[in-house]
Design an enzyme around this catalytic site. Structure first.
Site, short mmCIF file in Angstrom:
data_model
loop_
_atom_site.label_atom_id
_atom_site.label_comp_id
_atom_site.label_asym_id
_atom_site.label_seq_id
_atom_site.Cartn_x
_atom_site.Cartn_y
_atom_site.Cartn_z
N ARG A 121 0.82 -1.23 0.00
CA ARG A 121 0.00 0.00 0.00
C ARG A 121 0.85 1.28 0.00
O ARG A 121 0.37 2.35 0.37
CB ARG A 121 -0.97 0.03 1.17
N LYS A 143 3.71 11.70 -10.93
CA LYS A 143 2.87 10.89 -11.83
C LYS A 143 3.60 9.58 -12.10
O LYS A 143 4.77 9.59 -12.53
CB LYS A 143 2.62 11.63 -13.14
N GLU A 185 10.82 19.61 -23.43
CA GLU A 185 10.15 19.84 -22.14
C GLU A 185 10.78 21.03 -21.41
O GLU A 185 10.17 21.59 -20.51
CB GLU A 185 10.20 18.58 -21.28
N LYS A 227 8.40 23.42 -12.78
CA LYS A 227 7.51 22.27 -12.58
C LYS A 227 7.11 22.18 -11.11
O LYS A 227 5.94 21.91 -10.79
CB LYS A 227 8.18 20.98 -13.05
N GLU A 237 -3.90 17.71 -10.69
CA GLU A 237 -4.46 18.21 -11.95
C GLU A 237 -5.96 18.45 -11.82
O GLU A 237 -6.74 18.06 -12.68
CB GLU A 237 -4.16 17.21 -13.07
N ARG A 242 -2.04 22.42 -13.38
CA ARG A 242 -1.07 21.39 -13.81
C ARG A 242 -1.31 20.98 -15.27
O ARG A 242 -0.39 20.57 -15.95
CB ARG A 242 -1.14 20.17 -12.88
N ASN A 246 0.66 20.05 -20.06
CA ASN A 246 0.34 19.23 -21.23
C ASN A 246 0.44 20.02 -22.53
O ASN A 246 0.01 19.53 -23.59
CB ASN A 246 -1.07 18.64 -21.09
N HIS A 249 1.07 18.37 -25.83
CA HIS A 249 0.95 16.92 -25.63
C HIS A 249 -0.29 16.32 -26.30
O HIS A 249 -0.28 15.14 -26.64
CB HIS A 249 0.95 16.60 -24.13
N HIS A 253 0.45 13.56 -28.67
CA HIS A 253 -0.05 12.20 -28.40
C HIS A 253 -0.64 11.59 -29.67
O HIS A 253 -0.43 10.41 -29.97
CB HIS A 253 -1.10 12.27 -27.29
N HIS A 267 8.93 10.70 -27.72
CA HIS A 267 7.91 11.52 -27.05
C HIS A 267 8.25 13.02 -27.15
O HIS A 267 7.41 13.84 -27.50
CB HIS A 267 7.78 11.09 -25.59
N1 GLY Z 1 4.26 15.70 -17.49
C1 GLY Z 1 3.10 16.40 -17.10
C2 GLY Z 1 2.87 16.40 -15.63
O1 GLY Z 1 3.70 15.93 -14.88
O2 GLY Z 1 1.83 16.84 -15.19
#
Ligand code: GLY
Length: 368
Positions: A121, A143, A185, A227, A237, A242, A246, A249, A253, A267
Site C-alpha cells: 500500500r 505521476k 520539455e 515544474k 491536476e 497542472r 500538457n 501533448h 499524443h 515523445h
Molecule cells: N508531465 C506532465 C505532468 O507531470 O503533469
C-alpha cells in the site's frame, strides 16, 4: 549544486541538481538509506553506463546495491514487468519505510514509482533520472504509470518520490537525439508562463545542448523550479494549473499514436511538433500573434529539433489524428481540453475547441 524544494502539502521533497551526484550517492541520499541492501531498478543501458559508479558509491558508504535490470524501452512499462517487479521487491523484503531507487529515464521512473505506490500500500522511492526529459519533467511531480493495450499511462497513481537526484554528468553520455527530445520539455516552461526563460533559451540553447555545464545547470534547475511551482499548486491536476504542463501533448499524443509509439518519433519530438501546432492553431484562432508562433517554430528548427508536421510524411488526414486524440485520458465528459496560447509565456486551458476545425487545420499542416 541547486536544491529545489517541491512544496507538495503532506509530501514535500527536494530535487538536487548538480554534477557528480551519482558518485556521491550515499551522501546525496541524506540518511534515507536505512538498510545495508539498497534495491535499485534500472534498465540494461543505464546499468552499463552507471551501474559501476553506483556500486562503488554504495560500497564506499557501507551499503550494497541489489539490482533489478529491465529491458530498455517503452514496452517495459507493462503489467508483466510491474507484477514481476513487485514480486522481486517482496522477495527482497522491502518494507514500507524503505526506499526503492528508480535509476533511469521516464520508463523506469514511471514503472518503479507505480510499483512503490502499491507495494504494501505504498513504500518510499527516490528518483534518479538519467535523461534530460526525466530530469526536467517526469521525475518531478509524482505521476507514475504503466501502459496497457488501451493506451499509454492509463493505469497509474500519484505517488511522490522522497527525493530526486538529477546528476548533470549523465547528460554527457546521452545520445544527441534523446538530449534534443528532452529539450522540448525545457522550452515548454518558457512557453507556458515564462517569456524571459524562452528568451534565455533562445540565446543559450545551442551552447547548453553542446555541453556548457553552467548553462545546463541553469536550464535543468530553472525547469525543475517551474515544474515544482506548478505541481505544488495543483498536485492532482484538478484546478487546471497542472494541465498547462500538457502544452503540445494533445497534438503530440496523436502523432505518437499515428506512428505506433515507436522509435520513429520520440515523445519529446512529438511534443516539439505538438507545441508548434498549438502555437500555430492559437494564431489561426486569432489568440496569439503569428509572429510569436513563427518565432517558436524558428527557435526549435534552429536548435535542431523536429518542428514541422509535414516533415513526418504521415499517410493520414487530420480526422485520423483527431480520432487518436479522442482516446486521450484528458477527455472530460465528451470534450477535449487543449492548451492554447495568447503569446509566448501565456498558455491557458481551452475547453471549447471545435474538433472539426482542428482536423481542418491539421489537413493544412499535413500538406504544408
Ligand atoms: N508531465 C506532465 C505532468 O507531470 O503533469
Amino acid at each position: 549544486m541547486a536544491v529545489i524544494p517541491v512544496a507538495i502539502a503532506g509530501a514535500p521533497y527536494d530535487v538536487r541538481v548538480g554534477t557528480g551526484l551519482l558518485a556521491d550517492f550515499v551522501g546525496q541520499c541524506r540518511g534515507l538509506l536505512r538498510k545495508r541492501r539498497v534495491p535499485i531498478i534500472t534498465d540494461a543501458n543505464v546499468y552499463a553506463a552507471w551501474g559501476a559508479v553506483i556500486d562503488k558509491a554504495l560500497h564506499d558508504g557501507a551499503h550494497e546495491a541489489v539490482w533489478r535490470i529491465l529491458p530498455p524501452g517503452e514496452a517495459t512499462k507493462s503489467w508483466d514487468q510491474l507484477a514481476a517487479t513487485l514480486d522481486w521487491l517482496l522477495g527482497e523484503e522491502v518494507e514500507r519505510g524503505d526506499h526503492v531507487i528508480a535509476l533511469g529515464g521516464g520508463v523506469i521512473g514511471d514503472l518503479t514509482g507505480f510499483a512503490a505506490a502499491i507495494m504494501k500500500r505504498g513504500c518510499h522511492f527516490i528518483q534518479v533520472p538519467t535523461s534530460l526529459l526525466a530530469q526536467v519533467d517526469s521525475s518531478v511531480g509524482g505521476k507514475t504509470a504503466i501502459n496497457t493495450t488501451a493506451g499509454k499511462n492509463l493505469v497509474g497513481a500519484f505517488h511522490q518520490p522522497s527525493l530526486v537526484l538529477a546528476d548533470l554528468a549523465v547528460l554527457d553520455t546521452l545520445p544527441r537525439r534523446e538530449l534534443l527530445a528532452g529539450y522540448a520539455e525545457v522550452i515548454k516552461y518558457g512557453l507556458i508562463d515564462d517569456a524571459d526563460f524562452f528568451a534565455w533559451c533562445d540565446r543559450n540553447a545551442a551552447a547548453m545542448l553542446s555541453g556548457d555545464p553552467s548553462l545546463r545547470e541553469y536550464a535543468v534547475s530553472h525547469s525543475v523550479a517551474a515544474k515544482a511551482r506548478i505541481v505544488a499548486e495543483d498536485e492532482r491536476e484538478t484546478t487546471g494549473r497542472r494541465a498547462l504542463l500538457n502544452l503540445g501533448h494533445t497534438f503530440g499524443h496523436a502523432l505518437e499514436a499515428q506512428t505506433g509509439f515507436s522509435d520513429r518519433l520520440l515523445h519529446g519530438e512529438a511534443v516539439s511538433i505538438g507545441m508548434v501546432l498549438a502555437t500555430k492553431y492559437s494564431a489561426r484562432l486569432g489568440l496569439m500573434p503569428t509572429a510569436d508562433a513563427d518565432q517558436v517554430a524558428r527557435h526549435l528548427r534552429e536548435t535542431g529539433m523536429i518542428a514541422d508536421l509535414a516533415a513526418l510524411g504521415l499517410n493520414c488526414d487530420g480526422s485520423a489524428l483527431v480520432a487518436h486524440m479522442l482516446h486521450d485520458k484528458k477527455m472530460d465528459a465528451g470534450t477535449l481540453p487543449f492548451i492554447l496560447l495568447r503569446g509566448i509565456g501565456a498558455a491557458f486551458l481551452a475547453r471549447d475547441v471545435v474538433l472539426d476545425d482542428v482536423a481542418a487545420f491539421l489537413d493544412g499542416e499535413l500538406a504544408a
